[in-house]
Design a protein around this motif. Structure first.
Motif, PDB file in Angstrom:
ATOM      1  N   ARG A  55      20.737 123.752  19.756  1.00 45.66           N
ATOM      2  CA  ARG A  55      21.054 122.228  20.121  1.00 45.66           C
ATOM      3  C   ARG A  55      19.921 121.470  20.100  1.00 45.66           C
ATOM      4  O   ARG A  55      19.909 120.348  19.647  1.00 45.66           O
ATOM      5  CB  ARG A  55      21.587 122.254  21.647  1.00 45.66           C
ATOM      6  N   ALA A  56      18.908 122.067  20.530  1.00 38.94           N
ATOM      7  CA  ALA A  56      17.505 121.063  20.511  1.00 38.94           C
ATOM      8  C   ALA A  56      17.138 120.719  19.328  1.00 38.94           C
ATOM      9  O   ALA A  56      16.591 119.697  18.610  1.00 38.94           O
ATOM     10  CB  ALA A  56      16.474 121.744  21.300  1.00 38.94           C
ATOM     11  N   ALA A  57      17.420 121.822  18.174  1.00 35.10           N
ATOM     12  CA  ALA A  57      17.103 121.595  16.786  1.00 35.10           C
ATOM     13  C   ALA A  57      17.856 120.189  16.059  1.00 35.10           C
ATOM     14  O   ALA A  57      17.189 119.566  15.553  1.00 35.10           O
ATOM     15  CB  ALA A  57      17.376 122.835  15.962  1.00 35.10           C
ATOM     16  N   GLY A  58      19.103 120.174  16.567  1.00 35.67           N
ATOM     17  CA  GLY A  58      19.989 119.224  16.189  1.00 35.67           C
ATOM     18  C   GLY A  58      19.600 117.977  16.737  1.00 35.67           C
ATOM     19  O   GLY A  58      19.737 116.986  16.060  1.00 35.67           O
ATOM     20  N   LEU A  59      19.306 117.900  17.878  1.00 33.99           N
ATOM     21  CA  LEU A  59      18.910 116.472  18.674  1.00 33.99           C
ATOM     22  C   LEU A  59      17.625 116.052  18.115  1.00 33.99           C
ATOM     23  O   LEU A  59      17.421 114.931  17.829  1.00 33.99           O
ATOM     24  CB  LEU A  59      18.919 117.083  20.030  1.00 33.99           C
ATOM     25  N   THR A  60      16.705 116.969  17.727  1.00 33.72           N
ATOM     26  CA  THR A  60      15.303 116.716  17.100  1.00 33.72           C
ATOM     27  C   THR A  60      15.565 115.939  15.787  1.00 33.72           C
ATOM     28  O   THR A  60      15.155 114.912  15.486  1.00 33.72           O
ATOM     29  CB  THR A  60      14.461 117.875  16.794  1.00 33.72           C
ATOM     30  N   LYS A  61      16.557 116.652  15.053  1.00 33.52           N
ATOM     31  CA  LYS A  61      17.002 116.074  13.648  1.00 33.52           C
ATOM     32  C   LYS A  61      17.339 114.699  13.891  1.00 33.52           C
ATOM     33  O   LYS A  61      17.050 113.769  13.012  1.00 33.52           O
ATOM     34  CB  LYS A  61      17.982 116.994  12.945  1.00 33.52           C
ATOM     35  N   ALA A  62      18.412 114.560  14.651  1.00 37.12           N
ATOM     36  CA  ALA A  62      19.041 113.130  14.925  1.00 37.12           C
ATOM     37  C   ALA A  62      18.102 112.132  15.530  1.00 37.12           C
ATOM     38  O   ALA A  62      18.374 110.927  15.449  1.00 37.12           O
ATOM     39  CB  ALA A  62      20.291 113.495  16.019  1.00 37.12           C
ATOM     40  N   ASN A  63      17.273 112.435  16.178  1.00 39.52           N
ATOM     41  CA  ASN A  63      16.242 111.655  16.683  1.00 39.52           C
ATOM     42  C   ASN A  63      14.744 111.850  16.401  1.00 39.52           C
ATOM     43  O   ASN A  63      13.614 111.471  16.830  1.00 39.52           O
ATOM     44  CB  ASN A  63      16.239 111.679  18.365  1.00 39.52           C
ATOM     45  N   PHE A  64      14.633 112.023  15.239  1.00 39.36           N
ATOM     46  CA  PHE A  64      13.397 112.568  14.469  1.00 39.36           C
ATOM     47  C   PHE A  64      12.275 111.629  14.527  1.00 39.36           C
ATOM     48  O   PHE A  64      11.048 111.857  15.153  1.00 39.36           O
ATOM     49  CB  PHE A  64      13.638 113.268  13.139  1.00 39.36           C
ATOM     50  N   SER A  65      12.745 110.336  13.919  1.00 39.97           N
ATOM     51  CA  SER A  65      11.753 109.186  13.925  1.00 39.97           C
ATOM     52  C   SER A  65      11.101 108.856  15.217  1.00 39.97           C
ATOM     53  O   SER A  65       9.901 108.856  15.119  1.00 39.97           O
ATOM     54  CB  SER A  65      12.339 107.956  13.577  1.00 39.97           C
ATOM     55  N   SER A  66      11.778 108.658  16.403  1.00 40.49           N
ATOM     56  CA  SER A  66      11.185 108.139  17.518  1.00 40.49           C
ATOM     57  C   SER A  66      10.376 109.434  18.165  1.00 40.49           C
ATOM     58  O   SER A  66       9.131 109.146  18.562  1.00 40.49           O
ATOM     59  CB  SER A  66      12.065 107.793  18.609  1.00 40.49           C
ATOM     60  N   LEU A  67      10.665 110.607  17.924  1.00 34.41           N
ATOM     61  CA  LEU A  67      10.038 111.691  18.619  1.00 34.41           C
ATOM     62  C   LEU A  67       8.807 112.008  17.734  1.00 34.41           C
ATOM     63  O   LEU A  67       7.683 112.307  18.473  1.00 34.41           O
ATOM     64  CB  LEU A  67      11.040 113.047  18.604  1.00 34.41           C
TER      65      LEU A  67
END
Length: 243
Positions: free
Chosen positions: A27-39
């Motif tokens: 789940r964290a990997a999916g959230l990272t991908k979806a919010n990658f730019s800001s992170l």
């Protein structure tokens, strides 16, 4: 200690939470991908801050002919560094929390917690002292304090807890699922160990993934103040966990 989400937190402390480490990582990997730019942008800010601090501190280090060195004004420089890094580090952790809550973030979120600079710096200083003392004593206590205090900065920022209260609650949460949380840290230990093999390029993914993972862990185990577990039913269904 201020009240936090009693349902979610009590479930965690009473070990009623079904902890699926692999599901959480996915789940964290999916959230990272979806919010990658800001992170990634937030991670770059933190990385550049360390670089600037390193360059600044270097001028106060004198290396002798025998290989020893003298670090002038070391204590003052370390305190200044903690005051700068602690709010930025907290900002990145909270970006992960906000992402887990479905809240939009930007690179400016990293600077959002500078008003709490004193409390955050004090929390980080106490954590550092405990870790260093533990490492000097038997190593294992130092490793324990490093892992167990992982949620303390987020608790100060999100719940406005005092440093000591935040550290104690963070340790209690960690103790409830120490094996599972340690296994997640083990995964990231391997990921960070692989960084030199990629000439540092893997940090582009590993750092955002790490902060997203920590934010998601915080949200799943402690949760948002005033929001019951039942109110987060949709969020739970999307994960591989049952709170």
């Amino acid at each position: 200690m201020k009240d936090v989400n009693p349902d979610r937190l009590n479930n965690t402390l009473s070990k009623q939470y079904r902890f699926d480490a692999m599901g959480l990582l996915r789940r964290a990997a999916g959230l990272t991908k979806a919010n990658f730019s800001s992170l990634l942008q937030g991670s770059v800010v933190l990385f550049l801050t360390f670089v600037v601090l390193g360059v600044f501190a270097q001028q106060y280090i004198t290396i002798n002919d025998d290989g020893s060195y003298v670090f002038e004004h070391q204590s003052i420089i370390e305190i200044v560094a903690i005051c700068i890094v602690a709010p930025l580090l907290t900002g990145l952790y909270m970006m992960g929390v906000f992402v887990a809550r479905g809240t939009k973030t930007s690179v400016f979120t990293v600077f959002q917690f500078f008003p709490l600079i004193f409390l955050l710096a004090l929390t980080q200083l106490v954590n550092s002292i405990l870790v260093q003392l533990g490492l000097v004593l038997l190593i294992i206590p130092g490793v324990y304090f490093y892992l167990a205090s992982s949620f303390s900065l987020m608790l100060v920022a999100d719940r406005k807890l005092t440093p000591i209260s935040a550290i104690i609650l963070s340790c209690r949460v960690f103790n409830a699922y120490w094996a599972q949380i340690a296994s997640i840290f083990g995964v990231f230990l391997l990921l960070f160990a692989s960084v030199p093999l990629t000439l540092g390029f893997s940090l582009i993914w590993v750092l955002p993934f790490y902060f997203c993972m920590m934010g998601l862990l915080y949200q799943e185990l402690i949760g948002e103040q005033g929001v019951s577990t039942e109110a987060s039913e949709n969020d739970v269904k999307e994960s591989s966990f049952d709170a």
